[in-house]
Design a protein around this motif. Sequence first.
Motif: not given
Length: 449
Positions: A183-184, A196, A199-200, A193, A153, A180
């Motif tokens: 995860l994208a 969610f 939100q990505l 994925r 991140t 997050y």
Amino acid sequence: MPLSEFPAPAEEQTGDQLPEIRVPPPGPASRSLLGRLERVECPAFGTRRKTREESSGAEMTPIVLASGKGANLFDVDGNRYVDLVAGFGSLLLGHGATSVTRAIEAQTDRLIQALGDVYAADIKVALLERLASLHPGTSPRVLLCQSGSDAITAALKTVTLATGKPGVVAFEGAYHGLGYGPLAALGLRESYREPFNLQLNPHVSFAPYPAAEADLDRSLGAVEKALAVGNVGAVLVEPILGRGGIIVPPERFLRDLCELAHRHGALVVADEIWTGLGRSGSLVRSTAVGAPVDILVLGKGLGGGLPIAACIAADEVMQAWAREGEVVHTSTHAGAPLACATAIATLDSLRFRQLVTKTREMGARTKEYLAAVLAGAPGVVEVRGEGLMLGVAFESGALALQTMRRMLEAGYVVITGGQKGEVITWTPPLTIAEEQLTAAANAMKASLG
């Protein structure tokens, strides 16, 4: 929970022993504790176990661990195992490493928690200097984080600040963590994925990861197509695909990838969380193959078992954080003195015990022996990897799970990886005895009948 429920710690164990199975695993103590665990733990993990049982036809009831020493693990029923997982590859020096425990004791007497980026501890300064030296760029700077996912991140934030571009190119089969941001860019399984997605980051595209020279053009072509859109700031890559199946790309892949990314004004983030610090036989895998990556991300084994990770980049990239208004990436425990101390102890051990060279040489012998032992074994497709980051690919995920279970019953702890769970991964402590690895190879052959 009273301590009397557990067997005595393995204080007198040497850590280099072969398995001793006294009670067929999981024994009654493990089953009892598992029942208690299932009443209070998030149900996602129990659901995963049931799915694996249905797909493999094998029992997946886990053991419960009590202690560890070196490359040995001990469960609550008194069974001794050879650990070929090492905390998902994080225990580079094994369980209860003397240098790590001494560092914990010494730092505990001095300072457990400082004030992060407000009032740093002296031990943090020492660690940052050592980590900066691992990056080949000019005047490298380091951002400490709590986990590998957190450090990815931080790297993606750094790229966004430095380039102003939100796009990311990642790879199919890749795993960078479940926060997050990472995860994208997770290409391992869509199911991670999908719930969610709203939100990505929507500006992520995936390219195939090359397993052979013949795959290079297709992989790099997909990357170039994504870069041509013009909004890509980061190309995020594992030097060896880890959870995706221990796939070693052609050596020139990383070099060509960097050239391509830089031509389009993008920065390359090398996820060395698993491959770095000797695991793949190099201190930094991307540097060893001559790839001029822009950002290095380290984690897993850095803290010797304690959570700490690092995002490292040249000064010209990190200067993007120096801007009007307060823009930071930090957390309460990032760069905590205790983890900094164990990280220094780990780096010292890697150097003074020459573990990187030993891992490269012993890993090569183990890979050769494992391939020879499993040659012609039913269902085995390939043995691959570098250093002590090895994978045995099977024809199906069901067969891999069955083999994993039989290995546990024989006293060897392994886990599965790959996009379909078809690969058994070996990431033991770098300090493991070669006799333990040889015995494990023979046990895998026996488990296949």
